[in-house]
Write a protein that holds these residues in place. Structure first.
Motif, PDB file in Angstrom:
ATOM      1  N   ARG A  69       0.469  -1.365  -0.086  1.00 59.80           N
ATOM      2  CA  ARG A  69      -0.054   0.057   0.278  1.00 59.80           C
ATOM      3  C   ARG A  69       0.867   1.469   0.329  1.00 59.80           C
ATOM      4  O   ARG A  69       0.737   2.548  -0.301  1.00 59.80           O
ATOM      5  CB  ARG A  69      -0.571  -0.103   1.223  1.00 59.80           C
ATOM      6  CG  ARG A  69      -0.336   0.103   2.720  1.00 59.80           C
ATOM      7  CD  ARG A  69      -1.056   0.536   3.702  1.00 59.80           C
ATOM      8  NE  ARG A  69      -0.330   0.411   5.350  1.00 59.80           N
ATOM      9  CZ  ARG A  69      -0.472   0.132   6.200  1.00 59.80           C
ATOM     10  NH1 ARG A  69      -1.297  -0.903   6.328  1.00 59.80           N
ATOM     11  NH2 ARG A  69      -0.134  -0.217   6.889  1.00 59.80           N
ATOM     12  N   ARG A  71       4.292   4.138  -0.708  1.00 58.79           N
ATOM     13  CA  ARG A  71       4.618   4.368  -1.545  1.00 58.79           C
ATOM     14  C   ARG A  71       5.585   4.630  -1.635  1.00 58.79           C
ATOM     15  O   ARG A  71       6.686   4.748  -0.750  1.00 58.79           O
ATOM     16  CB  ARG A  71       3.739   6.565  -1.773  1.00 58.79           C
ATOM     17  CG  ARG A  71       5.176   7.145  -2.589  1.00 58.79           C
ATOM     18  CD  ARG A  71       3.942   8.555  -3.095  1.00 58.79           C
ATOM     19  NE  ARG A  71       3.195   8.789  -3.309  1.00 58.79           N
ATOM     20  CZ  ARG A  71       2.847   9.647  -3.938  1.00 58.79           C
ATOM     21  NH1 ARG A  71       3.819  10.710  -3.494  1.00 58.79           N
ATOM     22  NH2 ARG A  71       1.520   9.782  -4.859  1.00 58.79           N
ATOM     23  N   ILE A 101      -8.499  -2.788 -11.285  1.00 54.93           N
ATOM     24  CA  ILE A 101      -7.807  -2.795 -10.287  1.00 54.93           C
ATOM     25  C   ILE A 101      -7.278  -1.635 -10.198  1.00 54.93           C
ATOM     26  O   ILE A 101      -8.032  -0.547  -9.028  1.00 54.93           O
ATOM     27  CB  ILE A 101      -5.779  -3.259  -9.458  1.00 54.93           C
ATOM     28  CG1 ILE A 101      -6.854  -5.422 -10.118  1.00 54.93           C
ATOM     29  CG2 ILE A 101      -5.166  -2.165  -8.993  1.00 54.93           C
ATOM     30  CD1 ILE A 101      -4.705  -5.076  -9.792  1.00 54.93           C
ATOM     31  N   GLY A 102      -7.343  -0.914 -10.519  1.00 56.77           N
ATOM     32  CA  GLY A 102      -7.135   0.598 -10.942  1.00 56.77           C
ATOM     33  C   GLY A 102      -5.989   1.567 -10.805  1.00 56.77           C
ATOM     34  O   GLY A 102      -5.207   0.153 -10.885  1.00 56.77           O
ATOM     35  N   PHE A 104      -1.977   2.380 -10.046  1.00 60.02           N
ATOM     36  CA  PHE A 104      -1.289   1.613  -9.245  1.00 60.02           C
ATOM     37  C   PHE A 104       0.186   2.181  -9.866  1.00 60.02           C
ATOM     38  O   PHE A 104       0.613   2.014 -10.703  1.00 60.02           O
ATOM     39  CB  PHE A 104      -1.359   0.510  -8.337  1.00 60.02           C
ATOM     40  CG  PHE A 104      -0.898  -0.898  -9.562  1.00 60.02           C
ATOM     41  CD1 PHE A 104       0.171  -1.505  -9.695  1.00 60.02           C
ATOM     42  CD2 PHE A 104      -2.338  -1.166 -10.346  1.00 60.02           C
ATOM     43  CE1 PHE A 104       0.272  -2.153 -10.497  1.00 60.02           C
ATOM     44  CE2 PHE A 104      -2.179  -2.346 -11.126  1.00 60.02           C
ATOM     45  CZ  PHE A 104      -0.689  -2.521 -10.999  1.00 60.02           C
ATOM     46  N   GLU A 123       1.464   1.638  -3.774  1.00 59.74           N
ATOM     47  CA  GLU A 123       0.391   2.376  -4.243  1.00 59.74           C
ATOM     48  C   GLU A 123      -0.785   1.419  -4.698  1.00 59.74           C
ATOM     49  O   GLU A 123      -1.493   1.512  -5.450  1.00 59.74           O
ATOM     50  CB  GLU A 123       0.418   3.321  -4.787  1.00 59.74           C
ATOM     51  CG  GLU A 123       1.509   4.495  -4.762  1.00 59.74           C
ATOM     52  CD  GLU A 123       1.771   5.965  -4.983  1.00 59.74           C
ATOM     53  OE1 GLU A 123       1.457   6.130  -5.886  1.00 59.74           O
ATOM     54  OE2 GLU A 123       2.717   5.626  -5.274  1.00 59.74           O
ATOM     55  N   TYR A 124      -0.683   0.493  -3.755  1.00 63.96           N
ATOM     56  CA  TYR A 124      -1.623  -0.738  -4.374  1.00 63.96           C
ATOM     57  C   TYR A 124      -3.049  -0.542  -3.785  1.00 63.96           C
ATOM     58  O   TYR A 124      -3.017   0.023  -2.485  1.00 63.96           O
ATOM     59  CB  TYR A 124      -0.960  -2.608  -3.920  1.00 63.96           C
ATOM     60  CG  TYR A 124      -2.053  -3.318  -4.201  1.00 63.96           C
ATOM     61  CD1 TYR A 124      -2.521  -3.534  -5.580  1.00 63.96           C
ATOM     62  CD2 TYR A 124      -2.872  -3.851  -3.792  1.00 63.96           C
ATOM     63  CE1 TYR A 124      -2.019  -4.304  -6.986  1.00 63.96           C
ATOM     64  CE2 TYR A 124      -3.741  -5.189  -4.280  1.00 63.96           C
ATOM     65  CZ  TYR A 124      -3.406  -5.616  -5.293  1.00 63.96           C
ATOM     66  OH  TYR A 124      -4.143  -6.704  -6.445  1.00 63.96           O
ATOM     67  N   PRO A 125      -4.362  -0.606  -4.079  1.00 60.02           N
ATOM     68  CA  PRO A 125      -5.540  -0.020  -3.869  1.00 60.02           C
ATOM     69  C   PRO A 125      -5.628  -0.813  -3.042  1.00 60.02           C
ATOM     70  O   PRO A 125      -7.032  -0.706  -1.348  1.00 60.02           O
ATOM     71  CB  PRO A 125      -6.376   0.988  -5.019  1.00 60.02           C
ATOM     72  CG  PRO A 125      -5.902   0.294  -5.970  1.00 60.02           C
ATOM     73  CD  PRO A 125      -4.989  -0.278  -5.870  1.00 60.02           C
ATOM     74  N   LEU A 126      -6.307  -2.106  -2.953  1.00 63.57           N
ATOM     75  CA  LEU A 126      -6.380  -3.342  -2.496  1.00 63.57           C
ATOM     76  C   LEU A 126      -6.259  -3.656  -1.275  1.00 63.57           C
ATOM     77  O   LEU A 126      -4.832  -3.913  -1.197  1.00 63.57           O
ATOM     78  CB  LEU A 126      -6.720  -4.303  -4.170  1.00 63.57           C
ATOM     79  CG  LEU A 126      -7.184  -3.776  -4.832  1.00 63.57           C
ATOM     80  CD1 LEU A 126      -7.883  -5.369  -6.134  1.00 63.57           C
ATOM     81  CD2 LEU A 126      -8.542  -3.178  -4.823  1.00 63.57           C
ATOM     82  N   ASN A 131       0.249  -6.514   4.076  1.00 67.00           N
ATOM     83  CA  ASN A 131       0.074  -4.774   4.267  1.00 67.00           C
ATOM     84  C   ASN A 131       0.229  -5.135   6.306  1.00 67.00           C
ATOM     85  O   ASN A 131       0.097  -4.107   7.337  1.00 67.00           O
ATOM     86  CB  ASN A 131      -1.589  -3.978   3.549  1.00 67.00           C
ATOM     87  CG  ASN A 131      -1.842  -3.584   2.353  1.00 67.00           C
ATOM     88  OD1 ASN A 131       0.218  -3.042   2.287  1.00 67.00           O
ATOM     89  ND2 ASN A 131      -1.929  -3.601   2.279  1.00 67.00           N
TER      90      ASN A 131
END
Length: 524
Positions: A69, A71, A101-102, A104, A123-126, A131
């Motif tokens: 998640r 950066r 996914i969107g 990343f 910067e993975y949104p799921l 994490n």
């Protein structure tokens, strides 16, 4: 070169090292108080956990944990818990492409160990399991608290540590506490001579170290527990002093003022411990032997921690009556004070008269001493039931006879022409008795003279001489195992098992079962 990553601790096979002992020495320097091996083991557990944490932080200095998640920037150093905490540097960043996914990022990481470059999502949104890692443990590594480690492996670690401490010249043990030898308060010969003088004034003792310390003028700025520990350690090294306190209590006594019966086994109790397997005895004889409470029946040492009983009843035997003792067995040992030492001083109390007097547990020789005058005052006979009971006051054992005095027809023994002769006569018995064990001794002096002639002769010869006289006391011509044991021990000290084994092969003696033999003169 990168520092090697310290993996999880193998607590089940943990070994105590010299570095561990050195760390404990340093701990004592910081806080100079004696500690038990359990306390020290718990300190080591916490220390090992701290060492692993510190080594991991050192190995990962200047890095941050990788989490999908987060950066990242080119040039950042990362570590990867799911890859054995491998360390690498971000060398590139690009956009990721996955419509489901969107937006990343994808980072390229060059690993320090082998120089390979691998890509990872950033910067993975799921949601992602990486994490949730705390950064200092792998995905399959469970965080263990010191209490959990102690519950699972503490006793093994404690035993390992105790063995290393006992083998180390740097540590001293007093009771269940340890302390570095070099940090002890120094006690010189003058101190020990003064302790001897104080104990001498108090009839040999016993006195606690706290009672002795005011006479020694040790440095007042030294903590009391360390002064007590140092004094105990010095007294242990000096053969003039004997530690005679029960478990959990230190009491000191002058060895030269202890009764001779505490230092050496009385002659009447001297015998050979039984070392057989009881295979030749039936169940009834094995049970009777166990119930007799002979300290020579079991060669194993009587140890503390047997459990406690409020009261035990002992069927008196002649060797102990003559010696002023009682046997210390696994059963009777449950009522008497036991401890880490071989000789323990306590007090007997007669509830009838209210009188108290010194008693001694002689654990190494498996008897209790101090009852001679009480036996004589109440005319206790072999077979009488003697009760030992704990008093509400620690260190006090009450001794009484069960029941009331009464006159009855009983076995009476006398010495005649170098032999023992038994009759049934009316005698006053001071309390309850075991009918199969009771033998009244009218003339102890004559019996002692005969004992000096028989004491070293074979048990078999004496049993063969006694059986006809004992058998004629019953219409059936039988002799019970308890009766024979008491009769033989009038002159020869023997535990019941070897006596019963001899009886199984004695000519003229027929075993009927249930602990009875019949004497047949024609077959003797």
């Amino acid at each position: 070169m990168a520092m090697a990553w310290p993996g999880p601790m193998d607590w089940e096979h943990m070994e105590i090292t010299e570095a561990d002992l050195e760390a404990l020495l340093n701990r004592f320097l910081e806080d100079p108080l004696p500690r038990t091996d359990e306390e020290l083991a718990r300190i080591l557990i916490r220390q090992r956990l701290q060492e692993i944490e510190e080594r991991r932080r050192a190995a990962l200095a200047g890095t941050r944990p990788f989490r999908p998640r987060d950066r990242y920037e080119v040039g950042e150093r990362l570590f990867f818990p799911h890859m054995g905490f491998a360390v690498g540097t971000v060398v590139g960043i690009r956009e990721g492409h996955n419509p489901e996914i969107g937006p990343f990022k994808v980072i390229q990481v060059r690993f320090e160990e082998d120089g390979t470059v691998r890509e990872f999502a950033a910067e993975y949104p799921l949601p992602h399991r990486l994490n949730d890692l705390d950064g200092w443990r792998g995905p399959d590594e469970k965080e263990l608290r010191p209490e959990e480690i102690w519950d699972r492996w503490g006793q093994r670690i404690r035993e390992q540590l105790r063995a290393r401490l006992e083998a180390s010249p740097d540590f001293v043990r007093v009771g269940d506490h340890w302390f570095p030898r070099a940090l002890l308060v120094e006690l010189h010969e003058g101190h020990l001579n003064l302790v001897e003088a104080v104990l001498d004034v108090h009839n040999g003792g016993p006195l606690s170290p706290e009672e002795l310390l005011p006479h020694l003028e040790l440095p007042a700025d030294v903590p009391l527990p360390l002064r007590v520990f140092s004094l105990n350690a010095a007294l242990y090294r000096d053969p003039r002093f004997d530690e005679v306190g029960p478990a959990g209590q230190f009491l000191w006594f002058l060895r030269r003022m202890e009764p001779p019966e505490v230092q050496e086994t009385p002659p009447r109790l001297q015998g050979r411990p039984y070392g057989g397997d009881r295979a030749r005895l039936d169940e009834a004889l094995r049970r009777i032997a166990a119930e007799i409470d002979d300290e020579l029946s079991d060669p194993e040492e009587i140890r503390p921690g047997l459990g406690e009983a409020d009261e035990v009843i002992w069927v008196a035997s002649y060797p102990h009556l003559r010696s002023g003792t009682a046997p210390l067995t696994r059963r009777t040992g449950q009522v008497f004070p036991l401890g880490r030492t071989h000789r323990i001083r306590f007090e007997f109390e007669d509830p009838v008269s209210g009188r108290r007097w010194p008693g001694w547990v002689v654990r190494e020789r498996k008897y209790v001493f101090g009852l001679k005058e009480w036996y004589e005052a109440y005319q206790v006979q072999p077979g009488c039931l003697v009760a030992f009971r704990r008093s509400p006051e620690p260190g006090v054992i009450r001794v009484t006879l069960r029941g009331r005095s009464r006159r009855d027809w009983v076995r009476v023994v006398r010495a005649e022409e170098g032999q023992l002769v038994f009759e049934m006569l009316r005698r006053q018995i001071p309390g309850e008795f075991d009918d199969q064990s009771l033998i009244v001794v009218d003339d102890p002096a004559a019996l002692e003279e005969l004992w000096t002639r028989w004491r070293n002769r074979p048990v078999r010869a004496l049993a063969q001489q006694l059986l006809p006289s004992l058998a004629q006391l019953t219409p059936q011509g039988t002799v019970h195992a308890r009766t024979l044991y008491q009769a033989v021990n009038l002159l020869i000290r023997t535990p019941p098992e070897p006596l019963f084994e001899e009886m199984m092969s004695l000519p003229g003696c027929l075993y009927l079962g249930d602990g009875y033999w019949r004497w047949r003169e024609e077959e003797a």
